[in-house]
Design a protein around this motif. Structure first.
Motif, PDB file in Angstrom:
ATOM      1  N   ARG A 185       5.233  -3.236 -14.401  1.00  0.00           N
ATOM      2  CA  ARG A 185       3.731  -3.294 -13.929  1.00  0.00           C
ATOM      3  C   ARG A 185       4.000  -4.583 -12.319  1.00  0.00           C
ATOM      4  NH1 ARG A 185       0.781  -3.269 -18.054  1.00  0.00           N
ATOM      5  NH2 ARG A 185       0.447  -5.767 -17.980  1.00  0.00           N
ATOM      6  N   TYR A 186       4.844  -5.674 -12.826  1.00  0.00           N
ATOM      7  CA  TYR A 186       5.052  -6.427 -11.558  1.00  0.00           C
ATOM      8  C   TYR A 186       5.900  -6.386 -10.798  1.00  0.00           C
ATOM      9  CZ  TYR A 186       6.528 -11.402  -9.998  1.00  0.00           C
ATOM     10  OH  TYR A 186       7.341 -12.244  -8.868  1.00  0.00           O
ATOM     11  N   LYS A 188       6.614  -2.660  -9.825  1.00  0.00           N
ATOM     12  CA  LYS A 188       5.719  -1.688  -9.149  1.00  0.00           C
ATOM     13  C   LYS A 188       4.338  -2.662  -7.436  1.00  0.00           C
ATOM     14  CE  LYS A 188       5.482   1.739 -12.113  1.00  0.00           C
ATOM     15  NZ  LYS A 188       4.799   2.563 -12.378  1.00  0.00           N
ATOM     16  N   THR A 189       3.762  -4.254  -7.983  1.00  0.00           N
ATOM     17  CA  THR A 189       3.030  -5.156  -7.477  1.00  0.00           C
ATOM     18  C   THR A 189       3.740  -4.941  -6.269  1.00  0.00           C
ATOM     19  OG1 THR A 189       1.423  -4.694  -9.925  1.00  0.00           O
ATOM     20  CG2 THR A 189       1.076  -6.043  -7.658  1.00  0.00           C
ATOM     21  N   GLN A 192       5.126  -3.244  -3.635  1.00  0.00           N
ATOM     22  CA  GLN A 192       3.417  -2.944  -2.549  1.00  0.00           C
ATOM     23  C   GLN A 192       3.399  -4.639  -1.926  1.00  0.00           C
ATOM     24  OE1 GLN A 192       2.074  -0.266  -2.005  1.00  0.00           O
ATOM     25  NE2 GLN A 192       3.295   1.235  -3.363  1.00  0.00           N
ATOM     26  N   ARG A 193       3.211  -5.255  -2.587  1.00  0.00           N
ATOM     27  CA  ARG A 193       3.107  -6.830  -2.015  1.00  0.00           C
ATOM     28  C   ARG A 193       4.198  -7.064  -0.349  1.00  0.00           C
ATOM     29  NH1 ARG A 193       4.022 -12.311  -1.265  1.00  0.00           N
ATOM     30  NH2 ARG A 193       1.492 -13.685  -1.939  1.00  0.00           N
ATOM     31  N   TRP A 213      -3.370  -7.575  -4.603  1.00  0.00           N
ATOM     32  CA  TRP A 213      -2.101  -7.852  -5.214  1.00  0.00           C
ATOM     33  C   TRP A 213      -1.876  -8.832  -5.614  1.00  0.00           C
ATOM     34  CZ3 TRP A 213      -0.622  -2.886  -5.896  1.00  0.00           C
ATOM     35  CH2 TRP A 213      -0.297  -2.099  -4.708  1.00  0.00           C
ATOM     36  N   ASP A 214      -1.908  -9.899  -4.959  1.00  0.00           N
ATOM     37  CA  ASP A 214      -1.746 -11.513  -5.819  1.00  0.00           C
ATOM     38  C   ASP A 214      -2.437 -11.348  -7.117  1.00  0.00           C
ATOM     39  OD1 ASP A 214      -0.357 -11.115  -2.911  1.00  0.00           O
ATOM     40  OD2 ASP A 214      -1.807 -13.131  -2.213  1.00  0.00           O
ATOM     41  N   HIS A 216      -2.971  -9.338  -9.315  1.00  0.00           N
ATOM     42  CA  HIS A 216      -2.070  -8.807 -10.526  1.00  0.00           C
ATOM     43  C   HIS A 216      -1.048  -9.469 -10.734  1.00  0.00           C
ATOM     44  CE1 HIS A 216      -5.347  -5.537 -11.007  1.00  0.00           C
ATOM     45  NE2 HIS A 216      -4.470  -5.271  -9.570  1.00  0.00           N
ATOM     46  N   LEU A 217      -0.092  -9.991  -9.670  1.00  0.00           N
ATOM     47  CA  LEU A 217       1.385 -10.571  -9.760  1.00  0.00           C
ATOM     48  C   LEU A 217       1.054 -11.590 -10.226  1.00  0.00           C
ATOM     49  CD1 LEU A 217       3.988  -9.624  -8.124  1.00  0.00           C
ATOM     50  CD2 LEU A 217       3.444 -11.400  -6.447  1.00  0.00           C
ATOM     51  N   ASP A 220       0.475 -10.956 -14.318  1.00  0.00           N
ATOM     52  CA  ASP A 220       1.170 -10.456 -15.571  1.00  0.00           C
ATOM     53  C   ASP A 220       2.898 -11.485 -14.704  1.00  0.00           C
ATOM     54  OD1 ASP A 220       0.537  -7.760 -16.150  1.00  0.00           O
ATOM     55  OD2 ASP A 220       1.158  -7.194 -14.414  1.00  0.00           O
TER      56      ASP A 220
END
Length: 405
Positions: A185-186, A188-189, A192-193, A213-214, A216-217, A220
Protein backbone atom coordinates in the motif's frame (compact mmCIF):
# COMPACT_ATOMS: atom_id res chain seq x y z
CA UNK A 1 10.10 -27.90 7.25
CA UNK A 2 11.82 -29.53 4.30
CA UNK A 3 11.42 -30.04 0.55
CA UNK A 4 10.73 -33.63 -0.51
CA UNK A 5 10.43 -32.96 -4.24
CA UNK A 6 11.58 -30.16 -6.54
CA UNK A 7 10.86 -29.80 -10.25
CA UNK A 8 12.06 -27.01 -12.54
CA UNK A 9 11.21 -26.40 -16.19
CA UNK A 10 12.98 -23.86 -18.40
CA UNK A 11 14.37 -21.90 -15.45
CA UNK A 12 17.52 -20.11 -16.60
CA UNK A 13 19.87 -22.90 -17.79
CA UNK A 14 17.85 -25.63 -16.02
CA UNK A 15 15.77 -27.15 -18.80
CA UNK A 16 14.11 -30.02 -16.96
CA UNK A 17 15.48 -30.66 -13.47
CA UNK A 18 13.90 -32.89 -10.85
CA UNK A 19 15.21 -33.74 -7.39
CA UNK A 20 13.83 -36.01 -4.68
CA UNK A 21 15.12 -34.69 -1.37
CA UNK A 22 15.27 -35.75 2.25
CA UNK A 23 15.79 -33.98 5.58
CA UNK A 24 19.38 -33.27 6.51
CA UNK A 25 22.22 -31.88 4.44
CA UNK A 26 22.23 -32.04 0.64
CA UNK A 27 25.36 -31.09 -1.30
CA UNK A 28 25.15 -29.90 -4.93
CA UNK A 29 28.59 -29.99 -6.52
CA UNK A 30 29.48 -28.47 -9.88
CA UNK A 31 31.86 -26.14 -11.64
CA UNK A 32 31.01 -22.46 -11.93
CA UNK A 33 28.47 -21.60 -14.61
CA UNK A 34 26.64 -24.94 -14.51
CA UNK A 35 23.55 -23.82 -12.60
CA UNK A 36 24.22 -24.21 -8.86
CA UNK A 37 23.15 -20.66 -8.03
CA UNK A 38 20.15 -20.95 -10.36
CA UNK A 39 18.92 -23.97 -8.43
CA UNK A 40 19.00 -22.18 -5.07
CA UNK A 41 17.51 -19.07 -6.65
CA UNK A 42 14.53 -21.13 -7.83
CA UNK A 43 13.97 -22.55 -4.33
CA UNK A 44 14.18 -19.08 -2.79
CA UNK A 45 11.53 -17.82 -5.23
CA UNK A 46 9.12 -20.25 -3.57
CA UNK A 47 9.81 -18.39 -0.32
CA UNK A 48 9.57 -14.73 -1.36
CA UNK A 49 7.65 -14.91 -4.63
CA UNK A 50 10.38 -13.34 -6.74
CA UNK A 51 14.06 -13.62 -7.57
CA UNK A 52 16.53 -12.13 -5.12
CA UNK A 53 18.88 -11.14 -7.97
CA UNK A 54 16.88 -10.67 -11.19
CA UNK A 55 15.26 -7.28 -11.83
CA UNK A 56 12.98 -8.72 -14.52
CA UNK A 57 11.16 -12.08 -14.57
CA UNK A 58 12.21 -12.46 -18.20
CA UNK A 59 15.77 -13.03 -16.95
CA UNK A 60 14.54 -16.29 -15.39
CA UNK A 61 13.21 -17.74 -18.62
CA UNK A 62 15.13 -20.21 -20.74
CA UNK A 63 14.27 -19.13 -24.27
CA UNK A 64 14.61 -22.01 -26.73
CA UNK A 65 12.58 -23.53 -29.52
CA UNK A 66 12.57 -27.15 -28.36
CA UNK A 67 12.55 -27.24 -24.58
CA UNK A 68 8.93 -26.36 -23.81
CA UNK A 69 6.95 -29.27 -22.42
CA UNK A 70 3.92 -29.92 -24.64
CA UNK A 71 1.55 -30.21 -21.66
CA UNK A 72 2.80 -26.94 -20.18
CA UNK A 73 2.70 -25.24 -23.58
CA UNK A 74 -0.99 -26.07 -23.93
CA UNK A 75 -1.56 -24.19 -20.66
CA UNK A 76 0.49 -21.24 -21.85
CA UNK A 77 3.16 -21.97 -19.21
CA UNK A 78 6.78 -21.52 -20.18
CA UNK A 79 8.78 -21.58 -16.91
CA UNK A 80 7.81 -23.58 -13.84
CA UNK A 81 9.15 -23.99 -10.30
CA UNK A 82 7.30 -26.59 -8.24
CA UNK A 83 7.99 -28.21 -4.88
CA UNK A 84 6.40 -30.44 -2.27
CA UNK A 85 6.93 -28.96 1.20
CA UNK A 86 6.65 -31.20 4.25
CA UNK A 87 5.57 -29.59 7.53
CA UNK A 88 4.39 -31.32 10.70
CA UNK A 89 2.70 -34.29 9.02
CA UNK A 90 1.29 -32.03 6.29
CA UNK A 91 2.40 -31.95 2.65
CA UNK A 92 1.87 -28.79 0.59
CA UNK A 93 2.46 -28.30 -3.12
CA UNK A 94 3.94 -24.88 -3.93
CA UNK A 95 4.22 -23.67 -7.50
CA UNK A 96 5.35 -20.55 -9.35
CA UNK A 97 4.77 -20.30 -13.12
CA UNK A 98 5.65 -17.76 -15.77
CA UNK A 99 3.42 -17.79 -18.83
CA UNK A 100 2.82 -15.74 -21.95
CA UNK A 101 0.05 -13.20 -22.39
CA UNK A 102 -0.89 -11.08 -25.39
CA UNK A 103 -0.78 -7.30 -25.21
CA UNK A 104 -4.52 -7.28 -24.44
CA UNK A 105 -3.87 -9.28 -21.25
CA UNK A 106 -5.29 -12.59 -22.53
CA UNK A 107 -3.30 -15.78 -22.27
CA UNK A 108 -1.39 -16.46 -25.46
CA UNK A 109 -2.60 -19.27 -27.69
CA UNK A 110 -0.10 -22.09 -28.30
CA UNK A 111 2.09 -21.35 -31.31
CA UNK A 112 3.31 -23.69 -33.99
CA UNK A 113 6.73 -22.14 -33.50
CA UNK A 114 8.06 -20.93 -30.16
CA UNK A 115 11.03 -19.03 -31.49
CA UNK A 116 12.99 -16.75 -29.21
CA UNK A 117 11.85 -13.65 -31.11
CA UNK A 118 8.18 -14.73 -31.01
CA UNK A 119 8.32 -15.33 -27.26
CA UNK A 120 10.09 -12.07 -26.53
CA UNK A 121 7.33 -10.12 -28.31
CA UNK A 122 4.84 -11.31 -25.69
CA UNK A 123 4.46 -10.35 -22.04
CA UNK A 124 5.20 -12.71 -19.18
CA UNK A 125 2.81 -13.04 -16.27
CA UNK A 126 3.48 -14.73 -12.95
CA UNK A 127 1.03 -17.20 -11.41
CA UNK A 128 1.59 -18.60 -7.92
CA UNK A 129 -0.38 -21.51 -6.50
CA UNK A 130 -0.69 -23.41 -3.24
CA UNK A 131 -2.07 -26.94 -3.63
CA UNK A 132 -3.18 -26.01 -7.13
CA UNK A 133 -5.18 -22.96 -6.00
CA UNK A 134 -4.20 -19.54 -7.37
CA UNK A 135 -3.01 -17.12 -4.69
CA UNK A 136 -2.00 -13.50 -4.39
CA UNK A 137 1.70 -12.88 -3.83
CA UNK A 138 0.86 -11.56 -0.35
CA UNK A 139 -0.74 -14.95 0.45
CA UNK A 140 2.11 -16.90 -1.12
CA UNK A 141 5.06 -15.21 0.62
CA UNK A 142 5.97 -16.97 3.85
CA UNK A 143 4.36 -20.30 2.96
CA UNK A 144 7.93 -21.54 2.66
CA UNK A 145 10.56 -19.94 4.89
CA UNK A 146 14.14 -19.95 3.67
CA UNK A 147 17.44 -18.24 4.41
CA UNK A 148 19.83 -17.81 1.49
CA UNK A 149 23.57 -17.33 2.06
CA UNK A 150 25.58 -16.12 -0.96
CA UNK A 151 28.99 -14.57 -1.60
CA UNK A 152 27.07 -11.38 -2.50
CA UNK A 153 25.93 -10.98 1.13
CA UNK A 154 28.74 -8.47 1.58
CA UNK A 155 26.44 -6.04 -0.23
CA UNK A 156 24.54 -5.82 3.04
CA UNK A 157 27.55 -3.88 4.30
CA UNK A 158 29.13 -2.32 1.23
CA UNK A 159 26.09 -2.05 -1.05
CA UNK A 160 23.50 0.70 -1.39
CA UNK A 161 20.62 1.44 1.03
CA UNK A 162 18.08 -0.06 -1.39
CA UNK A 163 19.76 -3.47 -1.01
CA UNK A 164 19.54 -3.29 2.77
CA UNK A 165 15.91 -2.10 2.76
CA UNK A 166 14.98 -4.96 0.46
CA UNK A 167 16.72 -7.42 2.76
CA UNK A 168 14.70 -6.19 5.74
CA UNK A 169 11.43 -6.16 3.79
CA UNK A 170 11.90 -9.73 2.55
CA UNK A 171 12.79 -11.02 6.01
CA UNK A 172 9.87 -9.34 7.79
CA UNK A 173 7.38 -10.28 5.07
CA UNK A 174 8.12 -13.99 5.49
CA UNK A 175 6.58 -13.87 8.96
CA UNK A 176 4.35 -10.79 8.90
CA UNK A 177 1.70 -10.63 6.20
CA UNK A 178 0.32 -7.37 7.62
CA UNK A 179 3.73 -5.78 7.03
CA UNK A 180 3.85 -7.00 3.42
CA UNK A 181 0.40 -5.57 2.70
CA UNK A 182 1.29 -2.26 4.37
CA UNK A 183 4.47 -2.12 2.29
CA UNK A 184 2.51 -2.73 -0.93
CA UNK A 185 0.00 0.00 0.00
CA UNK A 186 2.80 2.40 0.93
CA UNK A 187 4.56 1.90 -2.41
CA UNK A 188 1.34 2.55 -4.34
CA UNK A 189 0.56 5.66 -2.26
CA UNK A 190 4.12 6.92 -2.70
CA UNK A 191 3.82 6.55 -6.47
CA UNK A 192 0.59 8.56 -6.50
CA UNK A 193 1.99 11.24 -4.20
CA UNK A 194 5.12 11.67 -6.34
CA UNK A 195 2.97 11.98 -9.45
CA UNK A 196 0.88 14.63 -7.71
CA UNK A 197 3.99 16.52 -6.54
CA UNK A 198 5.17 16.82 -10.14
CA UNK A 199 1.70 17.94 -11.15
CA UNK A 200 1.75 20.64 -8.43
CA UNK A 201 5.18 21.77 -9.63
CA UNK A 202 3.76 22.25 -13.13
CA UNK A 203 0.81 24.23 -11.74
CA UNK A 204 -1.77 21.64 -12.74
CA UNK A 205 -2.75 20.49 -9.21
CA UNK A 206 -3.15 22.14 -5.80
CA UNK A 207 -1.38 21.50 -2.49
CA UNK A 208 -4.54 20.43 -0.66
CA UNK A 209 -4.86 17.45 -3.01
CA UNK A 210 -1.95 15.87 -1.12
CA UNK A 211 -3.95 15.54 2.12
CA UNK A 212 -5.53 12.10 1.59
CA UNK A 213 -2.27 10.66 0.19
CA UNK A 214 -0.27 12.04 3.13
CA UNK A 215 -2.76 10.49 5.55
CA UNK A 216 -2.29 6.99 4.11
CA UNK A 217 1.46 7.48 3.77
CA UNK A 218 1.79 8.37 7.46
CA UNK A 219 -0.30 5.42 8.69
CA UNK A 220 1.51 2.76 6.66
CA UNK A 221 4.90 4.47 6.83
CA UNK A 222 4.78 4.71 10.63
CA UNK A 223 3.92 1.03 10.86
CA UNK A 224 6.77 0.10 8.49
CA UNK A 225 9.36 2.10 10.46
CA UNK A 226 8.11 0.70 13.76
CA UNK A 227 8.19 -2.89 12.52
CA UNK A 228 11.62 -2.51 10.94
CA UNK A 229 12.99 -0.98 14.11
CA UNK A 230 11.77 -3.89 16.20
CA UNK A 231 13.26 -6.35 13.71
CA UNK A 232 16.63 -4.60 13.76
CA UNK A 233 16.71 -4.75 17.55
CA UNK A 234 16.09 -8.52 17.45
CA UNK A 235 18.65 -9.08 14.69
CA UNK A 236 21.24 -7.02 16.52
CA UNK A 237 21.01 -9.18 19.64
CA UNK A 238 21.00 -12.47 17.74
CA UNK A 239 23.83 -11.33 15.44
CA UNK A 240 26.02 -10.44 18.41
CA UNK A 241 25.63 -13.97 19.79
CA UNK A 242 26.53 -15.53 16.44
CA UNK A 243 29.43 -13.13 15.93
CA UNK A 244 30.97 -14.19 19.25
CA UNK A 245 30.95 -17.78 17.96
CA UNK A 246 32.56 -16.89 14.63
CA UNK A 247 35.03 -14.20 15.66
CA UNK A 248 37.98 -15.17 17.88
CA UNK A 249 38.41 -11.51 18.85
CA UNK A 250 34.98 -11.34 20.53
CA UNK A 251 34.30 -7.95 18.94
CA UNK A 252 31.00 -6.22 19.65
CA UNK A 253 28.73 -6.31 16.60
CA UNK A 254 25.70 -4.02 16.43
CA UNK A 255 22.96 -3.42 13.83
CA UNK A 256 21.52 0.12 13.81
CA UNK A 257 18.44 1.40 11.99
CA UNK A 258 18.79 4.80 10.30
CA UNK A 259 15.66 6.84 9.66
CA UNK A 260 14.49 10.43 9.23
CA UNK A 261 12.84 10.09 12.63
CA UNK A 262 15.29 11.37 15.25
CA UNK A 263 17.38 8.60 16.80
CA UNK A 264 16.50 9.52 20.36
CA UNK A 265 12.82 9.02 19.54
CA UNK A 266 13.19 5.51 18.13
CA UNK A 267 12.08 3.80 21.32
CA UNK A 268 8.64 5.42 20.98
CA UNK A 269 5.51 3.47 20.15
CA UNK A 270 4.03 3.24 16.69
CA UNK A 271 1.63 6.17 17.08
CA UNK A 272 4.46 8.48 18.15
CA UNK A 273 6.61 7.38 15.22
CA UNK A 274 3.70 8.08 12.85
CA UNK A 275 3.29 11.52 14.44
CA UNK A 276 6.99 12.29 13.96
CA UNK A 277 6.80 11.07 10.36
CA UNK A 278 3.84 13.37 9.74
CA UNK A 279 5.84 16.33 11.05
CA UNK A 280 8.80 15.46 8.83
CA UNK A 281 6.53 15.06 5.81
CA UNK A 282 4.98 18.47 6.42
CA UNK A 283 8.37 20.13 6.95
CA UNK A 284 9.72 18.73 3.69
CA UNK A 285 6.70 19.67 1.53
CA UNK A 286 8.30 22.60 -0.28
CA UNK A 287 11.44 20.61 -1.02
CA UNK A 288 9.30 17.69 -2.23
CA UNK A 289 7.43 19.92 -4.69
CA UNK A 290 10.65 21.41 -6.03
CA UNK A 291 12.26 18.00 -6.48
CA UNK A 292 9.09 16.26 -7.66
CA UNK A 293 9.36 13.32 -5.26
CA UNK A 294 8.93 12.46 -1.56
CA UNK A 295 12.22 13.02 0.26
CA UNK A 296 11.38 11.51 3.68
CA UNK A 297 9.92 8.19 4.77
CA UNK A 298 10.81 4.51 5.14
CA UNK A 299 11.59 4.33 1.41
CA UNK A 300 14.68 6.42 2.22
CA UNK A 301 15.74 4.62 5.40
CA UNK A 302 18.76 2.39 5.90
CA UNK A 303 20.63 0.32 8.46
CA UNK A 304 24.30 -0.12 9.21
CA UNK A 305 26.44 -2.76 10.88
CA UNK A 306 29.13 -1.69 13.32
CA UNK A 307 31.98 -3.57 15.00
CA UNK A 308 33.18 -2.03 18.25
CA UNK A 309 31.18 1.09 17.30
CA UNK A 310 33.03 1.47 13.99
CA UNK A 311 31.01 1.52 10.76
CA UNK A 312 31.78 -1.72 8.88
CA UNK A 313 31.23 -0.13 5.48
CA UNK A 314 34.11 2.27 6.15
CA UNK A 315 36.51 0.48 8.45
CA UNK A 316 35.99 -3.29 8.34
CA UNK A 317 38.37 -5.59 6.49
CA UNK A 318 36.89 -8.04 4.00
CA UNK A 319 37.34 -10.82 6.54
CA UNK A 320 35.53 -8.83 9.23
CA UNK A 321 32.78 -7.98 6.76
CA UNK A 322 32.35 -11.62 5.78
CA UNK A 323 32.08 -12.66 9.44
CA UNK A 324 29.60 -9.86 10.16
CA UNK A 325 27.30 -10.79 7.27
CA UNK A 326 27.46 -14.48 8.18
CA UNK A 327 26.45 -13.52 11.72
CA UNK A 328 23.51 -11.51 10.37
CA UNK A 329 22.29 -14.35 8.15
CA UNK A 330 22.62 -16.91 10.93
CA UNK A 331 20.63 -14.53 13.14
CA UNK A 332 17.99 -14.37 10.40
CA UNK A 333 17.72 -18.16 10.44
CA UNK A 334 17.32 -18.28 14.22
CA UNK A 335 14.72 -15.51 14.15
CA UNK A 336 12.59 -17.31 11.55
CA UNK A 337 12.90 -20.58 13.43
CA UNK A 338 11.73 -18.99 16.69
CA UNK A 339 9.01 -16.84 15.11
CA UNK A 340 7.46 -19.59 12.98
CA UNK A 341 8.00 -22.51 15.34
CA UNK A 342 9.64 -24.50 12.54
CA UNK A 343 13.04 -24.51 10.91
CA UNK A 344 13.52 -22.53 7.70
CA UNK A 345 15.25 -24.06 4.71
CA UNK A 346 18.96 -23.23 4.77
CA UNK A 347 20.46 -22.45 1.35
CA UNK A 348 24.21 -21.86 1.10
CA UNK A 349 25.57 -20.88 -2.31
CA UNK A 350 29.30 -21.65 -2.49
CA UNK A 351 29.87 -19.85 0.81
CA UNK A 352 32.47 -22.25 2.26
CA UNK A 353 35.03 -21.32 -0.40
CA UNK A 354 35.23 -17.85 1.15
CA UNK A 355 35.92 -19.07 4.70
CA UNK A 356 38.92 -20.38 6.58
CA UNK A 357 38.76 -23.89 8.04
CA UNK A 358 37.76 -22.73 11.55
CA UNK A 359 34.79 -20.70 10.31
CA UNK A 360 33.81 -23.45 7.88
CA UNK A 361 33.52 -25.90 10.76
CA UNK A 362 31.55 -23.45 12.88
CA UNK A 363 29.12 -22.49 10.11
CA UNK A 364 28.68 -26.17 9.22
CA UNK A 365 27.88 -27.03 12.82
CA UNK A 366 25.28 -24.25 13.02
CA UNK A 367 23.48 -24.83 9.71
CA UNK A 368 23.46 -28.63 9.98
CA UNK A 369 21.25 -28.30 13.06
CA UNK A 370 18.36 -27.21 10.84
CA UNK A 371 15.95 -29.75 9.39
CA UNK A 372 17.17 -29.28 5.82
CA UNK A 373 20.19 -27.53 4.36
CA UNK A 374 21.10 -27.37 0.67
CA UNK A 375 24.72 -26.43 0.06
CA UNK A 376 26.40 -25.79 -3.28
CA UNK A 377 30.13 -26.04 -3.86
CA UNK A 378 32.49 -26.06 -6.81
CA UNK A 379 35.05 -28.05 -4.83
CA UNK A 380 33.95 -30.86 -2.54
CA UNK A 381 37.12 -30.28 -0.50
CA UNK A 382 35.55 -27.06 0.80
CA UNK A 383 33.04 -29.14 2.78
CA UNK A 384 34.34 -29.53 6.36
CA UNK A 385 36.06 -32.84 7.10
CA UNK A 386 33.88 -33.46 10.14
CA UNK A 387 30.70 -33.34 8.08
CA UNK A 388 28.10 -36.07 8.17
CA UNK A 389 29.01 -38.87 5.79
CA UNK A 390 25.31 -39.70 5.34
CA UNK A 391 24.61 -36.44 3.55
CA UNK A 392 22.98 -36.68 0.13
CA UNK A 393 25.01 -35.49 -2.85
CA UNK A 394 24.17 -34.36 -6.38
CA UNK A 395 26.31 -33.23 -9.27
CA UNK A 396 25.22 -30.53 -11.69
CA UNK A 397 26.73 -30.29 -15.18
CA UNK A 398 25.38 -27.83 -17.76
CA UNK A 399 22.03 -27.67 -16.00
CA UNK A 400 21.64 -31.44 -15.64
CA UNK A 401 21.43 -32.70 -12.05
CA UNK A 402 22.16 -36.28 -11.07
CA UNK A 403 22.67 -38.00 -7.69
CA UNK A 404 26.17 -39.12 -6.73
CA UNK A 405 26.26 -42.63 -5.32
Amino acid sequence: MYLSHLKLSNFRNLQDAELFLEPGVTIIQGNNGNGKSNLLEAIYILSIGKSQRATNDRDLVRFTTKDINIKDESLGIHTKVLANVEKSNESTKIQCDLFEIEHNGKKAEPQQSNSINTLKQKHLKKLVRINGIKRKISEFVGEVNAVLFTVQDLELIYGNPKTRRRYLDVLISQNNREYLMALQRYQKTLLQRNHLLRSIKMGVSQMDELTPWDHHLVIDGGFIIYTRLNMIQKLSKLSLDKHHLLSPLKEKLNVIYITDVQEQELSCDQSHISSLFKQKLSASLNADVIKGFTTVGPHRDDFKITIDDMDCSRFASRGQGRTATLSLKLAEAEYLSDARGENPLILLDDVFSELDSVRRDMVWRLVSQYEQSLITTSDIKDIPNNSNHDMKMFQIVKGNINPIN
